[in-house]
Design a protein around this motif. Structure first.
Motif, short mmCIF file in Angstrom:
data_model
loop_
_atom_site.label_atom_id
_atom_site.label_comp_id
_atom_site.label_asym_id
_atom_site.label_seq_id
_atom_site.Cartn_x
_atom_site.Cartn_y
_atom_site.Cartn_z
N LYS A 164 0.84 -1.20 0.00
CA LYS A 164 0.00 0.00 0.00
C LYS A 164 0.87 1.26 0.00
O LYS A 164 0.58 2.26 -0.67
CB LYS A 164 -0.92 -0.01 1.22
CG LYS A 164 -2.04 -1.03 1.14
CD LYS A 164 -2.89 -0.96 2.41
CE LYS A 164 -4.00 -2.01 2.36
NZ LYS A 164 -4.85 -1.96 3.57
N ASN A 201 2.30 1.83 -3.43
CA ASN A 201 1.27 2.30 -4.36
C ASN A 201 1.00 3.81 -4.22
O ASN A 201 0.50 4.44 -5.13
CB ASN A 201 -0.03 1.52 -4.15
CG ASN A 201 -0.03 0.22 -4.93
OD1 ASN A 201 0.49 0.15 -6.04
ND2 ASN A 201 -0.58 -0.83 -4.33
N LYS A 202 1.30 4.33 -3.02
CA LYS A 202 1.07 5.77 -2.79
C LYS A 202 2.19 6.65 -3.33
O LYS A 202 2.09 7.87 -3.32
CB LYS A 202 0.90 6.03 -1.29
CG LYS A 202 -0.37 5.42 -0.71
CD LYS A 202 -0.46 5.72 0.78
CE LYS A 202 -1.71 5.09 1.38
NZ LYS A 202 -1.79 5.34 2.84
#
Length: 460
Positions: free
Chosen positions: A191, A194-195
């Protein structure tokens, strides 16, 4: 016996308020001149009103002997030996500049500082122009080459920056996809990855990528190196030759500058050995001192003439105010004669007696409180009252008392004047406390000792 006010502010009578105002006026270095003069004006007006109402009565005229006139006579015999400049550097400098001889000093000073110019020799100037034309031609050629190289470098720099940017986008996009396929990455890490903003990675993110590359031996293209150009010196435009050149004392020829010639003649009138070629800063300093001495000698002579007119009682030199105005018209310090004069309105009548008659002050006493005394200048007020009272010698210093620090808090001056029908707006400076400012006299702040200086126009 001294009268002490013990009432609250709101219960004071006008007489008691005037007592405190009079004590406020005695505080040294508190009020500006104009405010102090307004306080004196209010004091004189209220004394007359209280006298007319019977609250005050005239008890005597104080006669004060002043040694000032005797010392004036002595100073005339000594030729002004003990007189000095009034302590005001700005005034002295201004008077020196107005002197007829100051222009000669100024001319020599300008010559020493290179402020005079003359036409350059024609043959020399022509030669310099020819040389300048060749230098300009060479400069134009070098400038064109310099600009061409800079243009080429700008193109290469932009191409290199584009390659680096493209490389980083491809690398981080590829590597991000690769990282997300790894089994040992947690969901939180995926996550986090992905940011990432691929085009704006932080230094921490870049370091993390590089660390992963090293650990996992990920195959990637080498990063293009930033171009480092060799130093390219700037091309300076040659200076056009000056048509005029400075005239230097070492090469000065008499007849070159008329005002310098007049200055040379003036110096030689008292220094036959003077040579302009040897002009230096030390000589200029001594010359400036000589001018100052000459100017002071003139004003000292004027002071002695005024002394003579005062002692003879000439018209315009009879009353204390006439005498004061005549003396303070000159930048002379009369401190040695026992009189500290200031260059402002005549607001210090209590401090010196300038009367030929010796009549100095009119004394008033309260009919209710005999210990309350007021004094106003005799010559200013003698026509306002019938003075059929004794004339007595007295030391006015016995009556002078400043308002105490505690009383200043209990009886603010702004509130006291309101009790007499005035406000702080009636005063030019609103009765504001004059605070001394400090100036550093050293170049080194750490070793600086501060000197307190009074502003012009302030009551001392």
């Amino acid at each position: 016996m001294i009268f002490i006010v013990e009432k609250s502010l709101n219960n004071l009578s006008q007489l008691e308020a005037l007592v405190l105002i009079n004590q406020w006026a005695k505080v040294q270095v508190y009020f500006r001149y104009d405010d102090k003069n307004k306080l004196d004006e209010i004091k004189h007006q209220k004394i007359q009103e209280l006298f007319n109402s019977g609250i005050l009565e005239i008890t005597k005229v104080i006669v004060g002997e002043s040694p000032f006139f005797q010392k004036m006579q002595e100073e005339i015999k000594l030729g002004g030996k003990n007189l000095n400049w009034f302590d005001d550097c700005c005034t002295v400098d201004e008077l020196m500049r107005e002197s007829d001889t100051y222009q000669h000093y100024s001319s020599l000073s300008k010559l020493y500082c290179g402020e005079f110019q003359k036409l350059k020799d024609e043959e020399q100037y022509s030669y310099e122009l020819e040389k300048y034309a060749i230098q300009m031609q060479q400069y134009q050629q070098e400038l064109e080459q310099y600009q061409l190289i800079n243009t080429e470098r700008d193109v290469q720099k932009k191409e290199n920056e584009a390659l680096i940017k493209e490389y980083e986008i491809k690398l981080y996009t590829r590597f991000k996809s690769f990282l997300l396929t790894l089994d040992n990455l947690s969901e939180d890490e995926k996550k986090f990855i992905n940011k990432w903003n691929i085009t704006k990675l932080s230094e921490h993110q870049k370091q993390r990528i590089n660390r992963c590359i090293r650990e996992r031996k990920f195959d990637y293209e080498p990063k293009p190196k930033k171009i480092r150009f060799p130093y390219l010196p700037y091309i300076w435009k040659p200076h056009e030759p000056e048509r005029y050149i400075e005239i230097e004392p070492e090469s000065y020829e008499y007849g070159t500058v008329s005002e310098v010639d007049l200055a040379i003649d003036w110096v030689k009138s008292f220094n036959k050995k003077f040579q302009i070629q040897k002009l230096n800063e030390n000589f200029l300093c001594k010359l400036e001192d000589k001018i100052s001495d000459n100017v002071f000698a003139f004003y000292k002579e004027q002071a002695l003439l005024i002394f003579q007119k005062i002692l003879r009682g000439n018209k315009g030199f009879r009353t204390p105010k006439d005498i004061y105005n005549a003396l303070t018209s000159l930048p002379i310090d009369y401190g040695y004669l026992g009189m500290e004069l200031t260059y402002d309105d005549f607001c210090k009548w209590h401090e010196v007696n300038l009367s030929h008659t010796g009549f100095w002050l009119i004394e008033f006493k309260s009919t209710l409180h005999p210990e309350i005394l007021f004094h106003i200048p005799y010559d200013q007020n003698k026509e306002k009252f019938t003075l059929e009272v004794p004339h007595e010698k007295s030391n006015i210093e016995n009556y002078v008392r400043e308002v105490s620090d505690e009383q200043q808090k209990l009886y603010p001056i702004e509130k006291l004047v309101e009790l007499l029908g005035y406000t702080s707006d009636d005063f030019p400076y609103k009765l504001q406390h004059y605070q001394r400012r400090s100036y550093c006299c050293c170049s080194d702040e750490e070793d600086c000792e501060y000197e307190e200086v009074e502003d012009d126009g302030l009551y001392l």
